[in-house]
Design a protein around this motif. Sequence first.
Motif, short mmCIF file in Angstrom:
data_model
loop_
_atom_site.label_atom_id
_atom_site.label_comp_id
_atom_site.label_asym_id
_atom_site.label_seq_id
_atom_site.Cartn_x
_atom_site.Cartn_y
_atom_site.Cartn_z
N ASN A 181 -13.17 0.05 1.33
CA ASN A 181 -11.88 -0.31 0.73
C ASN A 181 -12.07 -0.77 -0.71
O ASN A 181 -11.26 -0.47 -1.58
CB ASN A 181 -11.18 -1.37 1.56
CG ASN A 181 -9.75 -1.01 1.85
OD1 ASN A 181 -9.23 -0.03 1.34
ND2 ASN A 181 -9.12 -1.81 2.67
N PHE A 211 -8.90 3.58 -7.73
CA PHE A 211 -7.51 3.42 -8.15
C PHE A 211 -7.43 2.68 -9.48
O PHE A 211 -6.71 3.09 -10.39
CB PHE A 211 -6.71 2.67 -7.08
CG PHE A 211 -5.27 2.47 -7.43
CD1 PHE A 211 -4.35 3.48 -7.23
CD2 PHE A 211 -4.83 1.27 -7.98
CE1 PHE A 211 -3.02 3.31 -7.56
CE2 PHE A 211 -3.51 1.08 -8.31
CZ PHE A 211 -2.59 2.10 -8.10
N ALA A 212 -8.19 1.60 -9.62
CA ALA A 212 -8.16 0.79 -10.84
C ALA A 212 -8.67 1.58 -12.04
O ALA A 212 -8.12 1.46 -13.15
CB ALA A 212 -8.98 -0.48 -10.65
N SER A 234 -7.64 4.29 0.50
CA SER A 234 -7.41 2.91 0.91
C SER A 234 -6.50 2.85 2.13
O SER A 234 -6.77 2.11 3.09
CB SER A 234 -6.81 2.11 -0.24
OG SER A 234 -6.63 0.78 0.12
N ILE A 259 -5.72 5.27 -3.72
CA ILE A 259 -4.77 4.64 -2.80
C ILE A 259 -4.71 5.40 -1.48
O ILE A 259 -4.53 4.80 -0.42
CB ILE A 259 -3.37 4.47 -3.45
CG1 ILE A 259 -2.52 3.51 -2.63
CG2 ILE A 259 -2.67 5.79 -3.63
CD1 ILE A 259 -3.04 2.11 -2.56
N SER A 292 -12.45 2.25 -2.83
CA SER A 292 -11.13 2.88 -2.99
C SER A 292 -10.31 2.17 -4.05
O SER A 292 -9.67 2.81 -4.89
CB SER A 292 -10.36 2.89 -1.66
OG SER A 292 -11.05 3.60 -0.68
N HIS A 293 -10.33 0.84 -4.02
CA HIS A 293 -9.59 0.07 -5.02
C HIS A 293 -10.17 0.27 -6.42
O HIS A 293 -9.42 0.31 -7.40
CB HIS A 293 -9.56 -1.41 -4.65
CG HIS A 293 -8.64 -1.70 -3.52
ND1 HIS A 293 -9.08 -2.17 -2.31
CD2 HIS A 293 -7.29 -1.58 -3.40
CE1 HIS A 293 -8.05 -2.33 -1.49
NE2 HIS A 293 -6.96 -1.98 -2.13
N GLN A 304 0.83 -1.20 0.00
CA GLN A 304 0.00 0.00 0.00
C GLN A 304 0.87 1.26 0.00
O GLN A 304 0.59 2.20 -0.74
CB GLN A 304 -0.92 0.01 1.23
CG GLN A 304 -2.01 -1.02 1.20
CD GLN A 304 -3.17 -0.61 0.34
OE1 GLN A 304 -3.15 -0.79 -0.87
NE2 GLN A 304 -4.17 -0.05 0.95
#
Length: 112
Positions: free
Chosen positions: A82, A89-90, A49, A46, A85-86, A20
């Motif tokens: 979470n 980011f993706a 996250s 991130i 959040s991912h 992370q």
Amino acid sequence: MNENIPVLLSVGSFLHAVGQLLLLVISVILFLKQKSFASILMLLGISFSVLFGIGGFVMLTLASKTGPEAILRIQGIFSIINGISHLVFAIGVLLLILTVIKKMNGSMNSAK
């Protein structure tokens, strides 16, 4: 066998934290080099996250004093947060890749 469980959990948590933090550093560097919508999404994803990971740990510690239902509720809530959040980011990574591919195709077409 049971005495290895805390070691496994500790190693897993450590590796997750290092990953992370590495993604956070990479996202900050990318954002400083290239301020784009993609880099902003990556940095936000991130960052959230990491923040919610720490917040989740703190909340789980506090919830452990109230009972198992509170622990499961907190885990569920932070699991969803979470996951979002991912996803952010993706999506940032996907947009960055599409931008790079577009630039590569543009430079290939101009070289012809």
